[in-house]
Scaffold this motif. Sequence first.
Motif, PDB file in Angstrom:
ATOM      1  N   TYR A 278       0.857  -1.181   0.000  1.00 51.97           N
ATOM      2  CA  TYR A 278       0.000   0.000   0.000  1.00 51.97           C
ATOM      3  C   TYR A 278       0.897   1.237   0.000  1.00 51.97           C
ATOM      4  CZ  TYR A 278      -3.645  -3.249   1.646  1.00 51.97           C
ATOM      5  OH  TYR A 278      -4.517  -4.292   1.787  1.00 51.97           O
ATOM      6  N   THR A 288      -5.517   5.494  -3.598  1.00 54.23           N
ATOM      7  CA  THR A 288      -6.341   4.524  -4.337  1.00 54.23           C
ATOM      8  C   THR A 288      -6.486   4.978  -5.782  1.00 54.23           C
ATOM      9  OG1 THR A 288      -8.401   5.661  -3.741  1.00 54.23           O
ATOM     10  CG2 THR A 288      -7.655   3.920  -2.255  1.00 54.23           C
ATOM     11  N   GLY A 305      -6.734   0.141  -2.404  1.00 49.26           N
ATOM     12  CA  GLY A 305      -5.408   0.600  -2.006  1.00 49.26           C
ATOM     13  C   GLY A 305      -4.294  -0.389  -2.262  1.00 49.26           C
TER      14      GLY A 305
END
Length: 414
Positions: A278, A288, A305
């Motif tokens: 992430y 995202t 994400g």
Amino acid sequence: MVEIPHVDINRDFIDFKGQETRALRDLMIKSNPYIYLDLHGWLNSVLGDGFLVDAFRSTNNLRRDQTGAFGASKGYAIGYARTQLNAYSALVEFESPETVDYVKIANGIAKSIDYLPPVTNKWGVNRYGWCYTDGYGNMVTSRWVKDYYDWCYVDSNGTMITNAWQMDYKGWCYVDGDGHLVRNSWIQHPKGMCYVDEEGHSVTSRWVYIDGAWYYFNSDGYMVKNNWQVDYKGWCYLGADGKMFTNAWVQHPKGMCYVDADGHSVAGSWVNIDGSMYYFNGDGYMMTNRWIMDEINWCYVGSDGKRITNAWAKDYWGWCVVDNDGHLITNSWAEKDSQRYYMDANGHMTVGWLDLDGNRYYFFEDGSMALGKQTIDGVEYDFGTDGIAKTPEVIDPIEPTEQAVPTQPIEKIA
């Protein structure tokens, strides 16, 4: 303990065999008397401290003067009171039941008070509660005083406070139901939880490590909970119980955040969480649906994400593919469903002619490489099984157009 019948309570203050003896001892300890009188019979004498002996002999016509005798080695109660409680003590032995006169007894008590030496450096009880007199016999007020166990505080009336907060020169302190300073403990305040340290002071504006977890207390001394708090390394999050989160997701109104093993919010970096990568921006929010560069190449994070891996994806400029590590494949071959494709310098699927390493290739609109005999723009070519054009005609190569890396959402194709 087995009870011994018919114990002489006045001679049982060594072994404490009798239940009544033990009850009296506990009462004496609890009350901590300044004077202890034992009214007895029938030896016509007074034992104990001199001023008490004089007071009762003179008012009750008792004959024998036994000043300084306390009978501690014989188990006398006055001996225990004198040696263990430091109380002035006397054993009054009347001559006979007929000579017991309560008016004379009251006179003896009154005269004892008249003869009483000043009370110094000792706790006592006034009408409000416990109080303390100093070395000059004066009642101490508005001060901290230490007893056998710990520090206590006496107020402006000279009375020891209990179950209350009190300020000293370093901050707020708390005393318990016995009036003693509380240390290394939680204290419930109407406005929130507080904690007093090893010196007994309420913790304010700092972090404290308690029973395996970190807590933060604000400038008023209240535990912070359900909120973010900064330290010298970054932002930390404190849960409903006040404990600092570690290795955990935290929902912020602006997005998802993550705190690491040290409890600090991850910011401006990638992090591996449960096997997925992430990215968190400089403010600590999870990114995202966008491309993000790492130290190797561009990567794409989806709506959850997570960095996508080993997948085809389409953006506004064309098809892309990322490898097993999630990096955009550029200037390289890719395969899907037994078809070969070539990803250009921008990571997009090549369409049309390509000159590569002295060979010519052709890619259809769907990006797949031409194989075998194909007619292109009215000309027949033989690409064989390796995709290399065998027809010698020279065709001007089409140079790929420089394109910016997209920032818009893409569609992941499994």
